[in-house]
Design a protein around this motif. Sequence first.
Motif, PDB file in Angstrom:
ATOM      1  N   GLY A 166      -9.405   0.578 -11.246  1.00 30.71           N
ATOM      2  CA  GLY A 166      -8.802  -0.734 -11.011  1.00 30.71           C
ATOM      3  C   GLY A 166      -7.396  -0.849 -11.559  1.00 30.71           C
ATOM      4  O   GLY A 166      -6.836  -1.940 -11.617  1.00 30.71           O
ATOM      5  N   GLU A 167      -6.803   0.269 -11.952  1.00 30.57           N
ATOM      6  CA  GLU A 167      -5.455   0.257 -12.502  1.00 30.57           C
ATOM      7  C   GLU A 167      -4.385   0.264 -11.422  1.00 30.57           C
ATOM      8  O   GLU A 167      -3.218  -0.025 -11.689  1.00 30.57           O
ATOM      9  CB  GLU A 167      -5.248   1.480 -13.407  1.00 30.57           C
ATOM     10  N   MET A 168      -4.779   0.631 -10.211  1.00 34.82           N
ATOM     11  CA  MET A 168      -3.833   0.719  -9.102  1.00 34.82           C
ATOM     12  C   MET A 168      -4.474   0.070  -7.880  1.00 34.82           C
ATOM     13  O   MET A 168      -5.620   0.368  -7.554  1.00 34.82           O
ATOM     14  CB  MET A 168      -3.518   2.198  -8.834  1.00 34.82           C
ATOM     15  N   LEU A 169      -3.724  -0.812  -7.236  1.00 36.01           N
ATOM     16  CA  LEU A 169      -4.208  -1.499  -6.036  1.00 36.01           C
ATOM     17  C   LEU A 169      -3.284  -1.150  -4.878  1.00 36.01           C
ATOM     18  O   LEU A 169      -2.076  -0.973  -5.071  1.00 36.01           O
ATOM     19  CB  LEU A 169      -4.216  -3.010  -6.256  1.00 36.01           C
ATOM     20  N   PHE A 170      -3.837  -1.089  -3.676  1.00 32.97           N
ATOM     21  CA  PHE A 170      -3.075  -0.730  -2.484  1.00 32.97           C
ATOM     22  C   PHE A 170      -3.251  -1.777  -1.393  1.00 32.97           C
ATOM     23  O   PHE A 170      -4.340  -2.339  -1.234  1.00 32.97           O
ATOM     24  CB  PHE A 170      -3.588   0.599  -1.895  1.00 32.97           C
ATOM     25  N   TRP A 171      -2.185  -1.982  -0.616  1.00 36.24           N
ATOM     26  CA  TRP A 171      -2.227  -2.775   0.604  1.00 36.24           C
ATOM     27  C   TRP A 171      -1.491  -1.981   1.675  1.00 36.24           C
ATOM     28  O   TRP A 171      -0.557  -1.245   1.381  1.00 36.24           O
ATOM     29  CB  TRP A 171      -1.512  -4.113   0.428  1.00 36.24           C
ATOM     30  N   GLY A 172      -1.896  -2.168   2.908  1.00 35.59           N
ATOM     31  CA  GLY A 172      -1.238  -1.486   4.003  1.00 35.59           C
ATOM     32  C   GLY A 172      -0.775  -2.480   5.054  1.00 35.59           C
ATOM     33  O   GLY A 172      -1.338  -3.569   5.190  1.00 35.59           O
ATOM     34  N   CYS A 173       0.243  -2.100   5.781  1.00 33.21           N
ATOM     35  CA  CYS A 173       0.736  -2.886   6.907  1.00 33.21           C
ATOM     36  C   CYS A 173       0.424  -2.081   8.164  1.00 33.21           C
ATOM     37  O   CYS A 173       0.876  -0.938   8.305  1.00 33.21           O
ATOM     38  CB  CYS A 173       2.234  -3.133   6.769  1.00 33.21           C
ATOM     39  N   ILE A 174      -0.358  -2.664   9.038  1.00 31.59           N
ATOM     40  CA  ILE A 174      -0.809  -1.993  10.249  1.00 31.59           C
ATOM     41  C   ILE A 174      -0.200  -2.711  11.446  1.00 31.59           C
ATOM     42  O   ILE A 174      -0.242  -3.937  11.517  1.00 31.59           O
ATOM     43  CB  ILE A 174      -2.349  -2.033  10.362  1.00 31.59           C
ATOM     44  N   GLU A 175       0.370  -1.937  12.343  1.00 36.26           N
ATOM     45  CA  GLU A 175       0.906  -2.502  13.572  1.00 36.26           C
ATOM     46  C   GLU A 175       0.369  -1.684  14.738  1.00 36.26           C
ATOM     47  O   GLU A 175       0.544  -0.464  14.766  1.00 36.26           O
ATOM     48  CB  GLU A 175       2.436  -2.477  13.537  1.00 36.26           C
ATOM     49  N   GLU A 176      -0.287  -2.362  15.652  1.00 36.63           N
ATOM     50  CA  GLU A 176      -0.896  -1.714  16.819  1.00 36.63           C
ATOM     51  C   GLU A 176      -1.764  -0.527  16.417  1.00 36.63           C
ATOM     52  O   GLU A 176      -1.707   0.550  17.004  1.00 36.63           O
ATOM     53  CB  GLU A 176       0.184  -1.305  17.822  1.00 36.63           C
ATOM     54  N   GLY A 177      -2.556  -0.725  15.360  1.00 37.78           N
ATOM     55  CA  GLY A 177      -3.496   0.284  14.904  1.00 37.78           C
ATOM     56  C   GLY A 177      -2.894   1.406  14.080  1.00 37.78           C
ATOM     57  O   GLY A 177      -3.589   2.326  13.677  1.00 37.78           O
ATOM     58  N   GLU A 178      -1.595   1.338  13.801  1.00 40.83           N
ATOM     59  CA  GLU A 178      -0.910   2.393  13.060  1.00 40.83           C
ATOM     60  C   GLU A 178      -0.491   1.882  11.689  1.00 40.83           C
ATOM     61  O   GLU A 178       0.065   0.788  11.554  1.00 40.83           O
ATOM     62  CB  GLU A 178       0.334   2.836  13.842  1.00 40.83           C
ATOM     63  N   LEU A 179      -0.754   2.694  10.668  1.00 40.94           N
ATOM     64  CA  LEU A 179      -0.284   2.383   9.318  1.00 40.94           C
ATOM     65  C   LEU A 179       1.226   2.612   9.291  1.00 40.94           C
ATOM     66  O   LEU A 179       1.696   3.731   9.472  1.00 40.94           O
ATOM     67  CB  LEU A 179      -0.977   3.284   8.287  1.00 40.94           C
ATOM     68  N   ILE A 180       1.992   1.528   9.076  1.00 39.72           N
ATOM     69  CA  ILE A 180       3.451   1.648   9.115  1.00 39.72           C
ATOM     70  C   ILE A 180       4.094   1.456   7.745  1.00 39.72           C
ATOM     71  O   ILE A 180       5.263   1.760   7.564  1.00 39.72           O
ATOM     72  CB  ILE A 180       4.077   0.660  10.118  1.00 39.72           C
ATOM     73  N   GLY A 181       3.323   0.950   6.787  1.00 40.61           N
ATOM     74  CA  GLY A 181       3.876   0.743   5.461  1.00 40.61           C
ATOM     75  C   GLY A 181       2.773   0.553   4.440  1.00 40.61           C
ATOM     76  O   GLY A 181       1.655   0.169   4.790  1.00 40.61           O
ATOM     77  N   ILE A 182       3.112   0.830   3.186  1.00 44.31           N
ATOM     78  CA  ILE A 182       2.151   0.640   2.097  1.00 44.31           C
ATOM     79  C   ILE A 182       2.865   0.078   0.875  1.00 44.31           C
ATOM     80  O   ILE A 182       4.070   0.274   0.692  1.00 44.31           O
ATOM     81  CB  ILE A 182       1.419   1.946   1.720  1.00 44.31           C
ATOM     82  N   ILE A 183       2.088  -0.627   0.075  1.00 41.92           N
ATOM     83  CA  ILE A 183       2.557  -1.074  -1.231  1.00 41.92           C
ATOM     84  C   ILE A 183       1.404  -0.842  -2.196  1.00 41.92           C
ATOM     85  O   ILE A 183       0.238  -0.999  -1.832  1.00 41.92           O
ATOM     86  CB  ILE A 183       3.006  -2.556  -1.206  1.00 41.92           C
ATOM     87  N   ALA A 184       1.750  -0.428  -3.408  1.00 42.49           N
ATOM     88  CA  ALA A 184       0.747  -0.238  -4.449  1.00 42.49           C
ATOM     89  C   ALA A 184       1.276  -0.849  -5.734  1.00 42.49           C
ATOM     90  O   ALA A 184       2.485  -0.810  -6.002  1.00 42.49           O
ATOM     91  CB  ALA A 184       0.443   1.240  -4.650  1.00 42.49           C
ATOM     92  N   THR A 185       0.371  -1.405  -6.510  1.00 41.91           N
ATOM     93  CA  THR A 185       0.749  -1.964  -7.801  1.00 41.91           C
ATOM     94  C   THR A 185      -0.029  -1.263  -8.899  1.00 41.91           C
ATOM     95  O   THR A 185      -1.154  -0.808  -8.698  1.00 41.91           O
ATOM     96  CB  THR A 185       0.467  -3.480  -7.882  1.00 41.91           C
ATOM     97  N   LYS A 186       0.607  -1.206 -10.037  1.00 34.50           N
ATOM     98  CA  LYS A 186      -0.014  -0.677 -11.238  1.00 34.50           C
ATOM     99  C   LYS A 186      -0.256  -1.876 -12.141  1.00 34.50           C
ATOM    100  O   LYS A 186       0.654  -2.693 -12.349  1.00 34.50           O
ATOM    101  CB  LYS A 186       0.930   0.335 -11.883  1.00 34.50           C
ATOM    102  N   ASN A 187      -1.473  -2.003 -12.628  1.00 32.65           N
ATOM    103  CA  ASN A 187      -1.844  -3.130 -13.485  1.00 32.65           C
ATOM    104  C   ASN A 187      -1.469  -4.468 -12.839  1.00 32.65           C
ATOM    105  O   ASN A 187      -0.947  -5.360 -13.477  1.00 32.65           O
ATOM    106  CB  ASN A 187      -1.225  -2.981 -14.869  1.00 32.65           C
ATOM    107  N   VAL A 188      -1.688  -4.579 -11.586  1.00 33.98           N
ATOM    108  CA  VAL A 188      -1.558  -5.770 -10.740  1.00 33.98           C
ATOM    109  C   VAL A 188      -0.119  -6.204 -10.467  1.00 33.98           C
ATOM    110  O   VAL A 188       0.233  -6.460  -9.334  1.00 33.98           O
ATOM    111  CB  VAL A 188      -2.374  -6.967 -11.275  1.00 33.98           C
ATOM    112  N   THR A 189       0.740  -6.283 -11.471  1.00 29.74           N
ATOM    113  CA  THR A 189       2.042  -6.926 -11.271  1.00 29.74           C
ATOM    114  C   THR A 189       3.237  -5.990 -11.243  1.00 29.74           C
ATOM    115  O   THR A 189       4.374  -6.459 -11.178  1.00 29.74           O
ATOM    116  CB  THR A 189       2.303  -7.977 -12.364  1.00 29.74           C
ATOM    117  N   HIS A 190       3.030  -4.702 -11.298  1.00 27.91           N
ATOM    118  CA  HIS A 190       4.165  -3.778 -11.245  1.00 27.91           C
ATOM    119  C   HIS A 190       4.067  -2.945  -9.976  1.00 27.91           C
ATOM    120  O   HIS A 190       3.110  -2.194  -9.789  1.00 27.91           O
ATOM    121  CB  HIS A 190       4.192  -2.859 -12.469  1.00 27.91           C
TER     122      HIS A 190
END
Length: 136
Positions: free
Chosen positions: A49-73
């Motif tokens: 739980g130290e790292m969280l990920f989100w992805g941006c999907i467009e037309e079924g394709e992963l086009i971007g990602i963001i990850a945080t360390k300890n929620v806010t970084h």
Amino acid sequence: MHRNDIRAALELAWTVFLEFDAPDYTAKGIEEFKKFTSIHSVLERFDKGEMLFWGCIEEGELIGIIATKNVTHICLLFVKKEYHRRGAARKLLQQVIESCNGNLQIREITVNSSPFAVEVYRRLGFVERDQEQTVN
């Protein structure tokens, strides 16, 4: 993102890093980034739980990602070249902000930007707190 999606997220991050960030890094800096984004290291932090990920999907394709360390970084934010300046990074940042909104103790989101991304973060509303540093 789910655990099963992390390998694809890291592949996207590595590809974009090599094209846009690596030219500004030393060989040691590139190696440090490679170690930080190794699948085993990331999955260990994700499972704790130290790292969280989100992805941006467009037309079924992963086009971007963001990850945080300890929620806010923010420790990773990468968007495929053909989707730059089309709102993907802003959408990803919004996901992080929304996830932080439930926690009243969270007052800020931080990032240590690569030289390439400084202007991107400025457009997203971040302000510089220090001068450029080289660490690892």
